[in-house]
Motif scaffolding. Sequence first.
Motif, PDB file in Angstrom:
ATOM      1  N   VAL A   1      37.416  48.714  32.182  1.00 16.98           N
ATOM      2  CA  VAL A   1      36.370  48.985  33.171  1.00 16.98           C
ATOM      3  C   VAL A   1      36.399  47.940  34.285  1.00 16.98           C
ATOM      4  O   VAL A   1      36.244  48.257  35.468  1.00 16.98           O
ATOM      5  CB  VAL A   1      34.983  49.010  32.494  1.00 16.98           C
ATOM      6  N   LEU A   2      36.625  46.699  33.917  1.00 12.53           N
ATOM      7  CA  LEU A   2      36.631  45.608  34.888  1.00 12.53           C
ATOM      8  C   LEU A   2      37.954  45.446  35.619  1.00 12.53           C
ATOM      9  O   LEU A   2      38.047  44.664  36.570  1.00 12.53           O
ATOM     10  CB  LEU A   2      36.294  44.285  34.179  1.00 12.53           C
ATOM     11  N   ALA A   3      38.994  46.182  35.184  1.00 11.88           N
ATOM     12  CA  ALA A   3      40.339  45.966  35.715  1.00 11.88           C
ATOM     13  C   ALA A   3      40.417  46.017  37.240  1.00 11.88           C
ATOM     14  O   ALA A   3      40.980  45.101  37.864  1.00 11.88           O
ATOM     15  CB  ALA A   3      41.317  46.968  35.100  1.00 11.88           C
ATOM     16  N   PRO A   4      39.879  47.051  37.918  1.00 12.10           N
ATOM     17  CA  PRO A   4      39.987  47.063  39.384  1.00 12.10           C
ATOM     18  C   PRO A   4      39.321  45.849  40.036  1.00 12.10           C
ATOM     19  O   PRO A   4      39.826  45.310  41.034  1.00 12.10           O
ATOM     20  CB  PRO A   4      39.276  48.369  39.782  1.00 12.10           C
ATOM     21  N   THR A   5      38.212  45.407  39.461  1.00 17.06           N
ATOM     22  CA  THR A   5      37.498  44.242  39.998  1.00 17.06           C
ATOM     23  C   THR A   5      38.264  42.954  39.727  1.00 17.06           C
ATOM     24  O   THR A   5      38.429  42.096  40.611  1.00 17.06           O
ATOM     25  CB  THR A   5      36.093  44.145  39.376  1.00 17.06           C
ATOM     26  N   LEU A   6      38.748  42.784  38.495  1.00  9.18           N
ATOM     27  CA  LEU A   6      39.472  41.560  38.135  1.00  9.18           C
ATOM     28  C   LEU A   6      40.796  41.456  38.885  1.00  9.18           C
ATOM     29  O   LEU A   6      41.239  40.345  39.225  1.00  9.18           O
ATOM     30  CB  LEU A   6      39.712  41.525  36.621  1.00  9.18           C
ATOM     31  N   GLU A   7      41.431  42.602  39.135  1.00  7.11           N
ATOM     32  CA  GLU A   7      42.677  42.587  39.914  1.00  7.11           C
ATOM     33  C   GLU A   7      42.452  41.983  41.300  1.00  7.11           C
ATOM     34  O   GLU A   7      43.258  41.183  41.775  1.00  7.11           O
ATOM     35  CB  GLU A   7      43.225  44.013  40.065  1.00  7.11           C
ATOM     36  N   LYS A   8      41.360  42.372  41.939  1.00 10.43           N
ATOM     37  CA  LYS A   8      41.044  41.833  43.269  1.00 10.43           C
ATOM     38  C   LYS A   8      40.613  40.373  43.175  1.00 10.43           C
ATOM     39  O   LYS A   8      40.992  39.536  43.999  1.00 10.43           O
ATOM     40  CB  LYS A   8      39.934  42.667  43.903  1.00 10.43           C
TER      41      LYS A   8
ATOM     42  N   PHE B   1      41.370  38.088  40.897  1.00 14.94           N
ATOM     43  CA  PHE B   1      42.416  37.143  40.488  1.00 14.94           C
ATOM     44  C   PHE B   1      43.780  37.419  41.116  1.00 14.94           C
ATOM     45  O   PHE B   1      44.739  36.691  40.863  1.00 14.94           O
ATOM     46  CB  PHE B   1      42.552  37.154  38.965  1.00 14.94           C
ATOM     47  N   GLY B   2      43.891  38.499  41.915  1.00 15.53           N
ATOM     48  CA  GLY B   2      45.158  38.791  42.581  1.00 15.53           C
ATOM     49  C   GLY B   2      46.246  39.295  41.648  1.00 15.53           C
ATOM     50  O   GLY B   2      47.427  38.996  41.858  1.00 15.53           O
TER      51      GLY B   2
ATOM     52  N   PHE C   1      35.478  32.518  29.411  1.00 12.10           N
ATOM     53  CA  PHE C   1      35.761  31.130  29.786  1.00 12.10           C
ATOM     54  C   PHE C   1      37.107  30.970  30.490  1.00 12.10           C
ATOM     55  O   PHE C   1      37.529  29.846  30.779  1.00 12.10           O
ATOM     56  CB  PHE C   1      35.705  30.244  28.540  1.00 12.10           C
ATOM     57  N   VAL C   2      37.776  32.094  30.793  1.00  9.78           N
ATOM     58  CA  VAL C   2      39.042  32.039  31.519  1.00  9.78           C
ATOM     59  C   VAL C   2      38.778  31.677  32.977  1.00  9.78           C
ATOM     60  O   VAL C   2      37.843  32.191  33.593  1.00  9.78           O
ATOM     61  CB  VAL C   2      39.781  33.395  31.429  1.00  9.78           C
ATOM     62  N   ARG C   3      39.601  30.802  33.531  1.00 11.24           N
ATOM     63  CA  ARG C   3      39.427  30.351  34.911  1.00 11.24           C
ATOM     64  C   ARG C   3      40.550  30.887  35.816  1.00 11.24           C
ATOM     65  O   ARG C   3      41.661  31.148  35.338  1.00 11.24           O
ATOM     66  CB  ARG C   3      39.396  28.825  34.964  1.00 11.24           C
ATOM     67  N   PRO C   4      40.297  31.035  37.118  1.00 12.10           N
ATOM     68  CA  PRO C   4      41.263  31.660  38.038  1.00 12.10           C
ATOM     69  C   PRO C   4      42.637  31.022  38.038  1.00 12.10           C
ATOM     70  O   PRO C   4      43.647  31.720  38.201  1.00 12.10           O
ATOM     71  CB  PRO C   4      40.590  31.514  39.408  1.00 12.10           C
ATOM     72  N   GLY C   5      42.715  29.709  37.846  1.00 12.55           N
ATOM     73  CA  GLY C   5      44.005  29.025  37.922  1.00 12.55           C
ATOM     74  C   GLY C   5      45.005  29.485  36.877  1.00 12.55           C
ATOM     75  O   GLY C   5      46.214  29.348  37.073  1.00 12.55           O
ATOM     76  N   PHE C   6      44.535  30.000  35.765  1.00  9.26           N
ATOM     77  CA  PHE C   6      45.443  30.489  34.719  1.00  9.26           C
ATOM     78  C   PHE C   6      44.919  31.828  34.181  1.00  9.26           C
ATOM     79  O   PHE C   6      44.891  32.063  32.984  1.00  9.26           O
ATOM     80  CB  PHE C   6      45.605  29.458  33.598  1.00  9.26           C
ATOM     81  N   SER C   7      44.551  32.717  35.102  1.00  9.12           N
ATOM     82  CA  SER C   7      43.880  33.962  34.694  1.00  9.12           C
ATOM     83  C   SER C   7      44.770  34.872  33.861  1.00  9.12           C
ATOM     84  O   SER C   7      44.322  35.443  32.856  1.00  9.12           O
ATOM     85  CB  SER C   7      43.372  34.712  35.925  1.00  9.12           C
ATOM     86  N   VAL C   8      46.044  35.041  34.243  1.00  6.18           N
ATOM     87  CA  VAL C   8      46.927  35.941  33.489  1.00  6.18           C
ATOM     88  C   VAL C   8      47.181  35.377  32.097  1.00  6.18           C
ATOM     89  O   VAL C   8      47.033  36.080  31.081  1.00  6.18           O
ATOM     90  CB  VAL C   8      48.255  36.180  34.244  1.00  6.18           C
TER      91      VAL C   8
ATOM     92  N   ASP D   1      51.187  42.444  36.108  1.00  7.01           N
ATOM     93  CA  ASP D   1      50.348  41.409  35.486  1.00  7.01           C
ATOM     94  C   ASP D   1      49.354  42.049  34.518  1.00  7.01           C
ATOM     95  O   ASP D   1      49.187  41.592  33.380  1.00  7.01           O
ATOM     96  CB  ASP D   1      49.569  40.629  36.551  1.00  7.01           C
ATOM     97  N   TYR D   2      48.694  43.096  34.997  1.00  4.31           N
ATOM     98  CA  TYR D   2      47.712  43.782  34.148  1.00  4.31           C
ATOM     99  C   TYR D   2      48.396  44.384  32.919  1.00  4.31           C
ATOM    100  O   TYR D   2      47.880  44.285  31.799  1.00  4.31           O
ATOM    101  CB  TYR D   2      47.001  44.867  34.955  1.00  4.31           C
ATOM    102  N   ALA D   3      49.563  44.988  33.127  1.00  2.00           N
ATOM    103  CA  ALA D   3      50.304  45.564  31.997  1.00  2.00           C
ATOM    104  C   ALA D   3      50.645  44.484  30.973  1.00  2.00           C
ATOM    105  O   ALA D   3      50.535  44.713  29.762  1.00  2.00           O
ATOM    106  CB  ALA D   3      51.580  46.241  32.496  1.00  2.00           C
TER     107      ALA D   3
END
Length: 432
Positions: free
Chosen positions: A34-41, A43-44, A97-104, A49-51
Amino acid sequence: MKETQKLSNYRYRILGLLMFATTINYFDRSLIGVLAPTLEKLFGWTNSDYANIMISFKVAYALGLLFMGGLIDCLGTKKGYTLSIVIWSVFGMLHAFVRPGFSVIGFAAARFGLGFGESGNFPAAIKTTAEWFPKKDRAFATGLFNAATSIGAIAAPFVVGWIVHEDGKNWQFPFLITGILSAFWVFLWFKMYKKPEVHPYVSKEELAYIQSDSEIENEEKLPWISVVGKKETWAFALAKTTDAVWWFYLFWGAKFLADTFDVNIHNIALPFFVIYIMADIGSILGGYLSGVFIKKGWSINKSRKITLLICSLIILPVAMVAVTDNKWLAIFLIGLGAAGHQAWSANIFTLASDVFPKKATASVVGIGGMVGAVAGIIVDKALGTVLDTAGNTGYFWAFLLAGSSYLIVLGLVHLLMPNMTPLDENLNKKSN
């Protein structure tokens, strides 16, 4: 006298706990989709990456099913199920608790732990169903708790839409809800669960009904490896390759609707509600239908396979989703495919308990689930790559495969296991 009558259906209280656990399981599992489209934007992420994040979940799920299935058969459902839900709840909350610098990497690690813990849900639930329900009722009971997958999947977009802003603010909070729900479930499970043979609230009449079409087994443990060489195990595993289709709906459905019809985080709830309500109806009716056939005097083999054939035919139209430009027609067709899959799934799960003794059921379900997870990994990797290189045409091939695979798989299952002859407690075929 009234109290005895009331307690004579205690098995449905246990079934209620299975539904509750499966709802938590799928709420946790569905949040990322559900959050995938939002998280993609936010975290870039690319599609690849999502796969890869989805693949991390499924690798752990596959490995966990091999481990958890055997562990649950060894520990028993009470301890094994508790261990499973504690693991998945902890890792579910760690997503926050995941942060943008190491999101994937961070999401992949959290999904790995989540997948390992969640792998215990269905082996434990199917084993519990085999312990608490006669064969003629197992598909219906499985259909009911399997329907809870859709309750969790429906709850996820509503909770996300309520809490998370369109720019991604508060995305962490939905991942933290699991802990409270899981703690409450563990309390109820330890308070209520015992095997029916020793449960003080199970009457003699109910116990006789539960055991009416199965034999009492000895307490000797079967080593996990003992089921690996059975062709019936691999017939079940082959049927479970269709899990890849269900996970495609679950993890890529919101992305497909966003990419194709501009559905966003605040209007995804209604499409998901339609899809998963249809899936719920399919799960319950699919489990009920094979039970009706059995009660008419059909063999279990004929009842299950005719029901599976009906499911396969219902699913076929989903192949047309990617060629329609009508949003609600696409949603309806996905819902039809999801309904057919859940009806299929309710009957596939019972194949394990129809053929194998109860003490081997979780191991067989674990092996089958592992094969389904591997199929999902292959689909994720292929789809992510195609979407990044060829655009939305990748969805055409995904939906074509989703619609046609069930008939092919059913034919192969029938070739491997034409008669569904039950195995005794030593995994030998019973004489007629």
